[in-house]
Design a protein around this motif. Structure first.
Motif, short mmCIF file in Angstrom:
data_model
loop_
_atom_site.label_atom_id
_atom_site.label_comp_id
_atom_site.label_asym_id
_atom_site.label_seq_id
_atom_site.Cartn_x
_atom_site.Cartn_y
_atom_site.Cartn_z
N GLY A 1 0.74 -1.22 0.01
CA GLY A 1 0.01 0.00 -0.02
C GLY A 1 0.96 1.33 -0.02
O GLY A 1 0.73 2.27 -0.71
N CYS A 2 1.75 1.17 0.77
CA CYS A 2 2.69 2.28 0.99
C CYS A 2 3.47 2.65 -0.37
O CYS A 2 3.78 3.78 -0.63
CB CYS A 2 3.73 2.05 2.11
SG CYS A 2 3.09 2.70 3.61
N TRP A 3 3.81 1.45 -0.88
CA TRP A 3 4.66 1.54 -2.08
C TRP A 3 3.75 2.52 -3.12
O TRP A 3 4.36 3.43 -3.94
CB TRP A 3 4.87 0.38 -2.82
CG TRP A 3 5.67 0.23 -4.01
CD1 TRP A 3 7.32 0.13 -4.07
CD2 TRP A 3 5.32 0.40 -5.34
NE1 TRP A 3 7.54 -0.02 -5.26
CE2 TRP A 3 6.56 0.21 -6.08
CE3 TRP A 3 4.16 0.41 -6.00
CZ2 TRP A 3 6.19 0.25 -7.44
CZ3 TRP A 3 4.01 0.57 -7.26
CH2 TRP A 3 5.20 0.41 -8.09
N LEU A 4 2.60 2.01 -3.33
CA LEU A 4 1.94 2.63 -4.27
C LEU A 4 1.49 4.18 -4.05
O LEU A 4 1.76 5.11 -4.77
CB LEU A 4 0.28 2.01 -4.32
CG LEU A 4 0.29 0.52 -4.88
CD1 LEU A 4 -1.02 0.02 -4.32
CD2 LEU A 4 0.53 0.76 -6.53
N ALA B 1 13.91 5.20 -9.78
CA ALA B 1 12.63 4.88 -10.54
C ALA B 1 12.81 3.46 -10.88
O ALA B 1 11.88 2.69 -10.88
CB ALA B 1 12.55 5.93 -11.69
N LEU B 2 14.03 2.95 -11.45
CA LEU B 2 14.09 1.44 -12.13
C LEU B 2 14.09 0.49 -10.81
O LEU B 2 13.54 -0.40 -10.92
CB LEU B 2 15.33 1.36 -12.58
CG LEU B 2 15.53 1.91 -14.10
CD1 LEU B 2 16.96 1.89 -14.51
CD2 LEU B 2 14.54 1.24 -14.97
N LEU B 3 14.72 0.91 -9.60
CA LEU B 3 14.66 0.00 -8.59
C LEU B 3 12.93 -0.13 -7.87
O LEU B 3 12.57 -1.15 -7.51
CB LEU B 3 15.25 0.54 -7.16
CG LEU B 3 16.57 0.67 -7.34
CD1 LEU B 3 17.57 1.12 -6.45
CD2 LEU B 3 17.08 -1.02 -7.35
N PHE C 1 8.74 -3.70 -5.88
CA PHE C 1 7.26 -4.06 -5.87
C PHE C 1 7.35 -5.62 -6.13
O PHE C 1 6.51 -6.35 -5.46
CB PHE C 1 6.52 -3.54 -6.78
CG PHE C 1 5.01 -3.72 -6.75
CD1 PHE C 1 4.26 -2.96 -6.03
CD2 PHE C 1 4.49 -4.76 -7.66
CE1 PHE C 1 2.71 -3.23 -5.91
CE2 PHE C 1 3.20 -5.06 -7.61
CZ PHE C 1 2.31 -4.51 -6.66
N ALA C 2 8.02 -6.15 -7.02
CA ALA C 2 8.01 -7.52 -7.42
C ALA C 2 8.57 -8.38 -6.22
O ALA C 2 7.87 -9.39 -6.00
CB ALA C 2 8.87 -7.56 -8.68
N GLY D 1 14.39 -1.63 -0.84
CA GLY D 1 13.63 -0.36 -0.10
C GLY D 1 14.72 0.58 0.06
O GLY D 1 14.68 1.88 0.12
N ALA D 2 15.81 -0.02 0.96
CA ALA D 2 16.74 1.09 1.35
C ALA D 2 17.57 1.56 0.31
O ALA D 2 17.71 2.88 0.30
CB ALA D 2 17.70 0.28 2.26
#
Lengths: 333, 442
Positions: free
Chosen positions: A203-206, A243-245, A250-251, A265-266
């Motif tokens: 959720g936070c990722w989005l 942006a590529l990470l 997500f995957a 994430g880090a």
């Protein structure tokens, strides 16, 4: 690279360490505040267990950063202190309340009511502090803080209230919550808790992704210099890397590869801050205070640089010991 | 309220608050280690209970000390930006080293507090050592800043009012530093030792019976406190001799010495009257101040008459704070001597002797005195330096922030710290009245 630039880079590195370590501790507080439902108490126990041994050490990165700032770039520190008088005071209130609430809850009382009350203070201050820190970072990038000779221009005191800093504040909050959820999905021992934190991380990722795009759009509108530097080398490389990470992060969350998700994430947060640092270069506070212009006398810079290897020689093995005792072997800690 | 007044009050509140927790964070680990050592060596269960109780206390006070210390590192700039723009390059490197010491302290405290079951007893104890040593070190390194404000070295003032010819390393070789660092480090052991001893004395007084846990706690606390209390007058004497040479106006204010004279008396008590330029109602010991200042009865001690009126520190506050500090120190020495004499008379029985109720009552009275002396001593050195923030270089009034509504942040911080003090007092009271058998986390 000049000595001043090297020390500015060490400050940026400390900021990144603070964001990916201390930021996750703030995030744990945010989740503490938002925990509801039957597994709420289990969430809270897990959060407290995760941050208990490490939060004070993680917090020192901020102190280290501020000490380097006033030692190596004293006029930048003085200017920021005047222009950001209010947001920084509120940051301090948040830091003091969060720390005391955490230890009072852990040690002071076994009564559920008192514990819950401290829990709310802990959560609210954990949410408030990163917003304000994010606002301060945004404010030094927009050009709202001006100096007039040696004096800070009066209007600078309101620079932090414009919409770009407010957006960076919200982004900081979301990043903290995202990191905490990802780390906890990795650390939790309980399968149901892992799933809960995974859902939160996704959720936070989005939301954080959307907010990042909004911050970039606001930079285009409100901080044109920052925008043009963000979109040219070297900053653009970091921003593009981040942006590529993002899809890889997500995957990995989607496929429950939590160890990988934690690293990615880090790395995303590191890339974002490196990009910001690259775009900010050569300014500490855009547009009047530069790294070279604010640098302390050479003798100070040399002595400070000389203390760094000594300090890190003590620090690195200690940190390694701390994290290996409490954070080794995901899920076993 | 002017910004200057508000900034001074906010700084005093913040430092005065932080100091209590910093002191506990420095000294408590030493007591904790002594107790844990008794557990490891003699399997003394009461000692383990004490070590765990003191660890809990350290956990709470260290956290509050850490966050209030963070606040100070920002408030230096928020309240005194012109001071920091000037002094940052000089005092900064000591702060950077302090940052590392503090980092190590925080790391090993995490290992100590959460590592009871994860580390072997010996490794656990060694982690405690790292906490105690780095705590002392970070206190000493912070004192480098204060020593520099009293005795600024390593620069010249340039034509634009900023420092030139900066030699940052000179700050680390400042001759004013060692005596100040010693005096303030000892004060933390003395304050914490007497506070803990008073707590156990109170428990014995109230219950009219003495359990071994309280007696052992009292004995360890008194050992730490007494060592500090004996050394403290010696380190204080070094500071007074330095003040005689380097900060004569401060010494004159401490002693209420308005006229320059040879064979200057030492004044005990008394009220300095600035308008009439005399200190009334004091007990005067002839020539004793001259002797203390330079080990010679005929030493000339400068009075405030040798300084322009605008360069005087606030005489009344400095003098009274100094009297309070010395008075408290003497009271603590007497009670410590009484305790050890009582123990010595019954020495074959070690700690297992009943202590007379008047002694217990005196120990309870002494419980806050170490902290009173610590805060009063801080007032002496800081108020005694006024009107300068950097002695003879920058006036406090010229250092304050141009922000106009500092009173609002003062209200904010005043409320925050007052509230926390009340809650903390409540917590300590609870902790003192329960036995320390609870594991510190579950």
């Amino acid at each position: 690279m000049s000595l001043a630039a090297l020390l500015a880079f060490v400050m940026l590195a400390s900021l990144i360490a603070y964001a990916i370590l201390g930021g996750a501790d703030f995030g744990a507080g945010i989740w503490d505040l938002l925990s509801r439902g039957p597994r709420g108490p289990a969430h809270r126990r897990e959060l407290a267990r995760a941050i208990g041994p490490v939060w004070e050490a993680n917090h020192v990165w901020l102190i280290f950063l501020i000490v380097l700032l006033f030692t190596c770039f004293p006029s930048a520190y003085a200017t920021a202190s005047i222009a950001l008088f209010w947001p920084l005071h509120l940051v301090l209130v948040g830091i003091v309340l969060r720390g005391t609430a955490f230890v009072f809850r852990a040690y002071a009382s076994a009564s559920a009511g008192v514990q819950a009350a401290w829990g709310h203070v802990f959560g609210a201050s954990s949410a408030m502090t990163p917003v304000l820190l994010g606002i301060c970072l945004g404010a030094v990038s927009t050009g709202g803080i001006r100096t007039d000779g040696s004096l800070v221009a009066p209007a600078s005191g309101l620079a932090w209230t414009s919409r770009f800093p407010l957006a960076t504040g919200i982004l900081a909050l979301l990043i903290c919550a995202y990191l905490a959820a990802v780390y906890l999905a990795w650390e939790s021992r309980d399968a149901a808790l892992k799933e809960d934190f995974r859902a939160r991380a996704i959720g936070c990722w989005l939301v954080a992704g959307a907010m990042s795009i909004l911050v970039l759009l606001l930079a285009y509108a409100d901080a044109p210099r920052l925008w043009s530097r963000l979109t040219s080398p070297p900053a653009v490389a970091f921003i593009a890397g981040g942006a590529l990470l993002a899809p890889a992060s997500f995957a990995s969350l989607w496929r429950r590869r939590y160890g990988l998700a934690r690293v990615l994430g880090a790395a995303q947060v590191g890339a974002l801050l490196l990009g910001w640092g690259g775009a900010q270069w050569p300014f500490l506070i855009y547009p009047d205070i530069t790294i070279a212009g604010a640098a302390a006398p050479q003798s100070t810079l040399m002595l400070t640089a000389a203390t760094l290897p000594i300090g890190f020689a003590a620090l690195v093995p200690s940190l390694w010991l701390l994290f290996s005792v409490f954070k080794g072997k995901g899920g076993e800690a | 309220m002017t910004s200057l007044t508000a900034a001074r009050i906010q700084m005093e509140l913040s430092l005065g608050f932080h100091m209590i927790f910093a002191a506990i964070g420095i000294a408590m680990p030493a007591m904790m280690l002594i107790a844990e050592h008794r557990w490891i060596r003699y399997r003394d269960a009461d000692a383990l209970a004490l070590a765990r109780m003191w660890a809990r206390l350290t956990a709470v006070t260290f956290a509050i000390g850490a966050v209030s210390g963070t606040a100070l590192s920002f408030e230096l700039g928020l309240l005194w930006p012109r001071f920091m723009a000037f002094a940052g390059p000089l005092i900064g490197p000591a702060f950077a080293l302090e940052g590392f010491a503090f980092f190590v302290e925080a790391i090993f405290l995490g290992l100590y507090l959460y590592g009871w079951e994860r580390l072997s007893p010996r490794r656990h104890w060694l982690c405690g050592w790292a906490v105690a040593v780095s705590g002392v070190l970070s206190g000493i390194l912070v004192l480098a800043t204060n020593a520099w404000m009293q005795h600024p070295v390593g620069f010249r003032v340039g034509p634009d009012g900023q420092p030139v010819d900066v030699d940052a390393f000179a700050v680390l070789l400042n001759p004013a530093w060692p005596a100040m660092a010693l005096h303030s480090t000892l004060s933390t052991y003395q304050a914490v030792g007497f506070a803990a001893a008073g707590t156990y004395a109170w428990a014995m007084w109230r219950r009219r019976q003495t359990d071994r846990y309280s007696r052992l706690g009292l004995a360890i606390a008194m050992a730490v406190a007494t060592g500090a209390a004996i050394l403290q007058p010696i380190s204080g004497d070094l500071l007074a001799k330095r003040a005689h040479v380097h900060q004569p106006a401060k010494l004159a204010a401490m002693e209420g010495q308005f006229q320059t004279e040879r064979r200057a008396p030492l004044r005990i008590g008394g009220i300095p009257d600035v308008d009439r330029r005399e200190t009334r109602y004091a007990i005067e010991i002839p020539a004793a101040l001259s002797f203390l200042a330079a080990s010679d009865l005929d030493t000339e001690v400068l009075g405030l008459d040798r300084f322009p009126r605008e360069d005087w520190p606030p005489v009344l506050v400095t003098h009274l704070a100094f009297q309070i500090m010395v008075g408290a120190a003497m009271a603590m020495l007497v009670v410590a001597a009484w305790y050890w004499l009582t123990r010595w008379r019954a020495r074959p029985r070690g700690i297992d002797i009943p202590l007379p109720r008047p002694l217990l009552a005196s120990l309870v009275v002494c419980a806050p005195l170490g902290f009173v002396a610590l805060e009063a001593g801080w007032v002496v050195t800081e108020v005694g330096r006024q009107p300068w923030v950097i002695y003879n270089v920058m006036r406090t009034a010229d250092a304050a922030t141009p922000v106009t509504d500092v009173w609002r942040s003062l209200v904010l911080f005043g409320t925050l710290y007052a509230g926390l003090l009340v809650l903390l007092g409540f917590f300590l009271w609870k902790l003192a009245t329960e036995r320390g058998s609870t594991p510190e986390h579950s």
